[in-house]
Structures are given as C-alpha cells and as structure tokens.
Design an enzyme around this catalytic site. Structure first.
Site, short mmCIF file in Angstrom:
data_model
loop_
_atom_site.label_atom_id
_atom_site.label_comp_id
_atom_site.label_asym_id
_atom_site.label_seq_id
_atom_site.Cartn_x
_atom_site.Cartn_y
_atom_site.Cartn_z
N ASP A 45 0.82 -1.20 0.00
CA ASP A 45 0.00 0.00 0.00
C ASP A 45 0.86 1.26 0.00
OD1 ASP A 45 -2.33 -1.42 -0.09
OD2 ASP A 45 -2.82 -1.20 2.03
N GLY A 46 2.02 1.21 0.67
CA GLY A 46 2.91 2.36 0.68
C GLY A 46 3.41 2.71 -0.71
N ASN A 122 -4.96 8.49 1.97
CA ASN A 122 -5.22 7.89 3.28
C ASN A 122 -5.61 8.92 4.33
OD1 ASN A 122 -4.97 5.19 2.78
ND2 ASN A 122 -3.09 4.90 3.93
N GLU A 123 -4.66 9.80 4.66
CA GLU A 123 -4.93 10.75 5.73
C GLU A 123 -3.94 11.89 5.73
OE1 GLU A 123 -1.82 8.39 6.56
OE2 GLU A 123 -3.65 7.36 7.21
N ARG A 148 -6.52 20.07 22.80
CA ARG A 148 -5.19 19.96 23.39
C ARG A 148 -4.82 18.48 23.43
NH1 ARG A 148 -7.58 24.24 26.05
NH2 ARG A 148 -6.27 26.10 26.38
#
Length: 264
Positions: A45-46, A122-123, A148
């Site tokens: 996937d990378g 992905n994100e 926070r």
C-alpha cells in the site's frame, strides 16, 4: 493503452516490474512514465501511495492497480503469482474503474507565503513540533472546540483502516464521501475538555484548524511528512477529485477488511 510501473525498489519488486513491462509491451501497450492511463504499483500500500502522489495531477486520466509483494493490502490486491493473469486482463479486457473519495488539504500562512494545496489518499496528520498541541477546531465556520493533545488525524474512508483505525476511529465504506477527524492522546481533565470521539463529516462540511499558540507544525500527507512554519489556518474537506482504481476482479471492501483484520 499507455502504462507505467512504480516499484517498491527492492530486488524482488524490481524483477516483477521488469517482467510486467516486458509482457505488456509484447502486447503492444505503450510504456509512458509521463502520461500513463494505468499505473501499476508493485510492493504494498505504501508503494501505491507513492504512485498516487506522483500522479495526483492526472487523476481524471489515470487508473491505479497494485500488486503486493508482502502482506495483502487495501490497495494492492493482486499477488505475484497472478501477474500473467493481470497482464492479460489489462491487455485484453475493457478498463473498469471504481472511484474512492480523497481528502483535500489547504494550508494558508501568515505573511506573504503562497497558500499550498495537497491531496491525500489515506490521511493527513498535524502535530506540534514541541510541547502540547493546541489548536481551535472549526466546523462549517463555527468554533467546535479547542483541542489539546498530541495531534489530530483527518482521514478518507479508504484511509479509515490505516492510522485512523489505530487511533480508535471508525471504518467507513469508500462509497460514503466523507472525512473523519480522530484525536491523538487528547487532554481531558477538570480544566480542559475535548469531544473525545472521532468526528465524521459529510462532503458539504469543511473543517478548519486555527493555531492558538505555536504556528509551526509537523504535517503528514499520506506517507510524506514535513515541517510547515507560520501557519495561519489549515482547511480539510472532501476533494472534488477522486482516485480511480482499475478493477479486473471483484474484491469488495468488507472482504478486504475481513482479510486484513479478522481472517486467520
């Protein structure tokens, strides 16, 4: 049809890449690294994330397919033993695609620095460079909370099975155009409070993060990570663009989830 191959770079993946290139050119397909109609990633996937970032300016004209040389991935779903089958499918079959939503990230800066625009498959993650991460979270233009903690992760539906899942986020089917905001180690006590739960936003909602104290942050876009200084605001929303995956065999999303996380 024009194609290219993106390899993980190890000896085994490079060998498969050479093999596929030879097979497809024997079928009179054209090898074109600049304007491919199909991108074949070999590795995991990378590797496909790398291929996506490399060709994210050609999403309307390019489809992606992945061969995994390790464990089964969510994007790389062909095995090396199926290379000949995949080659024949690419050469002889009509191209059918499925589309997945993407995340759009827009970063504005203080001063005269030009705004930057990114797409994530992905994100995206945002963390402080040092000390506690403090940021105001706005949804649809209104302040939702002052967060926070260690940071925030904003994921796509297909990316919900990656870092987002490790943070306790929900798994979302890619047919739902949405983004998910998950917390990284939020601070909750008598003085400070966050929602303490992942948030799932539909396509018509936008999330903006406004720095409170520090202006420098470590930003992650998929597998990429870089320091961004003097940030004014970061905007997240469902992108207008979508990634197109070439589908030559059925592999439903929930079957992928089961194969990755449940099956022995």
């Amino acid at each position: 049809m024009k194609f290219t191959v993106v390899s993980k770079g190890d000896e085994r993946s490079n060998e498969y890449a050479s093999q596929i290139k030879k097979y497809l050119t024997d079928f009179e397909l054209i090898y074109d690294e600049d304007e491919p109609e199909i991108v074949i990633s070999i590795g995991g996937d990378g590797t496909l994330l790398t291929a996506f970032q490399q060709y994210c300016d050609r999403l309307k004209d390019t489809a992606f397919v992945g061969i995994h040389t390790g464990h089964l991935g969510f994007y790389a779903d062909w095995r090396p033993s199926e290379i000949e089958k995949l080659v024949i499918a690419i050469a002889k079959s009509e191209l059918k695609v499925v589309e997945y939503p993407l995340l759009e990230v827009n970063i504005s800066y203080n001063g005269n620095k030009k705004d930057e625009h990114f797409l994530a498959l992905n994100e995206a993650t945002i963390k402080s460079v040092e000390g506690t991460f403090v940021i105001d979270v706005e949804i649809k233009g209104e302040l939702f909370e002052r967060f926070r903690g260690d940071g925030l992760c904003v994921s796509t539906p297909s990316g919900s099975t990656a870092y987002n899942k490790a943070l306790g986020g929900a798994i979302i089917h890619p047919s739902l155009p949405s983004i998910q905001i998950s917390e990284m180690a939020s601070i909750n006590n008598r003085v400070f409070r966050t929602i303490g739960s992942p948030l799932i936003l539909p396509a018509h909602h936008t999330c903006r993060l406004r720095p409170v104290t520090e202006k420098d942050f470590q930003i992650g876009i998929d597998h990429l990570s870089f320091l961004q200084r003097d940030i004014k605001v970061i905007e997240f929303k469902v992108a207008k663009e979508k990634i197109r995956f070439a589908r030559y065999k059925p592999f439903p999303f929930w079957s992928r989830v089961r194969a990755s996380f449940v099956s022995d």
